[in-house]
Scaffold this active site. Structure first.
Site, PDB file in Angstrom:
ATOM      1  N   GLY A  12      -6.516 -10.281   3.174  1.00 23.21           N
ATOM      2  CA  GLY A  12      -6.088  -9.573   4.379  1.00 23.21           C
ATOM      3  C   GLY A  12      -6.115 -10.401   5.653  1.00 23.21           C
ATOM      4  N   ASN A  14      -3.596 -11.816   6.987  1.00 29.23           N
ATOM      5  CA  ASN A  14      -2.408 -11.413   7.762  1.00 29.23           C
ATOM      6  C   ASN A  14      -2.617 -10.044   8.398  1.00 29.23           C
ATOM      7  OD1 ASN A  14       0.016 -13.368   7.612  1.00 29.23           O
ATOM      8  ND2 ASN A  14      -0.894 -13.432   5.568  1.00 29.23           N
ATOM      9  N   LYS A  65       5.343   5.237 -11.817  1.00 28.86           N
ATOM     10  CA  LYS A  65       5.385   4.618 -10.491  1.00 28.86           C
ATOM     11  C   LYS A  65       5.788   5.633  -9.411  1.00 28.86           C
ATOM     12  CE  LYS A  65       6.700   0.366  -8.307  1.00 28.86           C
ATOM     13  NZ  LYS A  65       6.719  -1.044  -8.628  1.00 28.86           N
ATOM     14  N   ARG A  91       2.520  -5.740  -5.426  1.00 27.58           N
ATOM     15  CA  ARG A  91       3.298  -4.853  -6.291  1.00 27.58           C
ATOM     16  C   ARG A  91       4.719  -4.756  -5.776  1.00 27.58           C
ATOM     17  NH1 ARG A  91       0.388  -2.515  -9.951  1.00 27.58           N
ATOM     18  NH2 ARG A  91       2.174  -1.261 -10.532  1.00 27.58           N
ATOM     19  N   LEU A  92       5.648  -4.585  -6.724  1.00 28.59           N
ATOM     20  CA  LEU A  92       7.040  -4.382  -6.323  1.00 28.59           C
ATOM     21  C   LEU A  92       7.194  -2.984  -5.734  1.00 28.59           C
ATOM     22  CD1 LEU A  92       9.552  -5.663  -9.032  1.00 28.59           C
ATOM     23  CD2 LEU A  92       9.351  -6.395  -6.643  1.00 28.59           C
ATOM     24  N   ILE A  93       7.962  -2.880  -4.667  1.00 27.57           N
ATOM     25  CA  ILE A  93       8.220  -1.569  -4.070  1.00 27.57           C
ATOM     26  C   ILE A  93       9.304  -0.871  -4.896  1.00 27.57           C
ATOM     27  CG2 ILE A  93       9.116  -0.416  -1.998  1.00 27.57           C
ATOM     28  CD1 ILE A  93       6.336  -1.563  -1.531  1.00 27.57           C
ATOM     29  N   HIS A 109       6.319 -14.066   2.813  1.00 25.31           N
ATOM     30  CA  HIS A 109       6.209 -14.817   1.563  1.00 25.31           C
ATOM     31  C   HIS A 109       5.958 -16.295   1.883  1.00 25.31           C
ATOM     32  CE1 HIS A 109       6.832 -15.578  -2.687  1.00 25.31           C
ATOM     33  NE2 HIS A 109       7.550 -16.625  -2.327  1.00 25.31           N
TER      34      HIS A 109
HETATM   35  C1  GRF Z   1       0.069 -14.612   2.167  1.00 26.19           C
HETATM   36  O1  GRF Z   1       0.117 -15.995   1.978  1.00 26.19           O
HETATM   37  C2  GRF Z   1       1.431 -13.997   2.054  1.00 26.19           C
HETATM   38  O2  GRF Z   1       2.451 -14.876   2.362  1.00 26.19           O
HETATM   39  C3  GRF Z   1       1.518 -13.613   0.595  1.00 26.19           C
HETATM   40  O3  GRF Z   1       0.228 -13.260   0.230  1.00 26.19           O
HETATM   41  C4  GRF Z   1      -0.712 -13.932   1.045  1.00 26.19           C
HETATM   42  C5  GRF Z   1      -1.662 -12.896   1.570  1.00 26.19           C
HETATM   43  O4  GRF Z   1      -2.750 -13.474   2.227  1.00 26.19           O
HETATM   44  N1  GRF Z   1       2.502 -12.579   0.404  1.00 26.19           N
HETATM   45  P1  GRF Z   1      -3.752 -12.588   3.061  1.00 26.19           P
HETATM   46  O5  GRF Z   1      -4.311 -11.514   2.126  1.00 26.19           O
HETATM   47  O6  GRF Z   1      -3.005 -11.972   4.204  1.00 26.19           O
HETATM   48  O7  GRF Z   1      -4.832 -13.516   3.526  1.00 26.19           O
END
Ligand code: GRF
Length: 197
Positions: A12, A14, A65, A91-93, A109
């Site tokens: 987490g 991000n 799902k 997970r895929l949406i 990504h």
């Molecule tokens: C990030 O590198 C993002 O690009 C990818 O998963 C990772 C998540 O990292 N989709 P965090 O949990 O936010 O540290």
């Protein structure tokens, strides 16, 4: 202010960057809910620390799902979330969420899409020996990291860079690019939505 739900499955960082942007007054939305599919994920403790409500919905509790995603939709409605931010949500949406939030789901990504979609994008880039990789923010569609690209930033891979080193460089870029890009989308979105008086 538009309410956001952040979806995450892991550490987490991000999620934290987005919440930090909110705390320092630069985020144009409000993080109203964390949606997590893993009870053991570190991101849940972050949400707790920040006083942000979280909900854990586990796919294994549902036969299909559709039921799993409907349970998430119910929470999103309860918390009045209008915009979904995927941040390491593994997970895929599916159609239930996609139909309800069409054009309002974004993902980040760790590669320059369309290169290296799917799992372990950094490992894939290192295996190919590319010298430049990066970060992509894109709208979510039914594919795996295939939706329309919104923003990208390059990250160079230097001779001798370790996997962890590349990951750290990428995450530093992510933590700036994601809140910025969310703001750009929300600004555009607000202009498109008529104001009801
Ligand atoms: C990030 O590198 C993002 O690009 C990818 O998963 C990772 C998540 O990292 N989709 P965090 O949990 O936010 O540290």
């Amino acid at each position: 202010m538009i309410k956001l739900a952040v979806f995450a499955s892991g550490s987490g960082s991000n999620f934290q960057a987005i919440v930090d942007a909110q705390k320092n007054g630069t985020l144009l939305g409000e993080v109203a809910l964390l949606v997590c599919n893993k009870p053991s994920a570190k991101v849940i403790a972050r949400a707790k620390r920040e006083g942000i409500p979280s909900v854990v919905v586990q796919p294994s509790d549902y036969a299909f799902k559709t039921g799993y995603e409907q349970a998430i939709v119910d929470k999103l409605v309860e918390y009045e979330c209008e915009f979904l931010v995927l941040a390491g949500y593994m997970r895929l949406i599916g159609p239930t969420l996609l139909k309800r939030y069409e054009g309002k789901i974004v993902n980040i990504h760790p590669s320059l899409l369309p290169s290296f979609p799917g799992l372990d994008a950094i490992g894939q880039a290192l295996d190919k020996g590319v010298k430049v990789t990066g970060v992509t923010v894109h709208f979510v569609d039914s594919g795996m990291d295939t939706g329309p690209i919104i923003a990208q930033k390059a990250v160079t891979i230097e001779e001798g860079d370790t996997r962890q080193g590349v990951q750290e460089k990428i995450q530093r870029v992510e933590h700036i690019l994601y809140p910025q890009t969310i703001n750009e989308i929300l600004t555009k979105h607000a202009k498109e939505v008529p104001i009801h008086e």
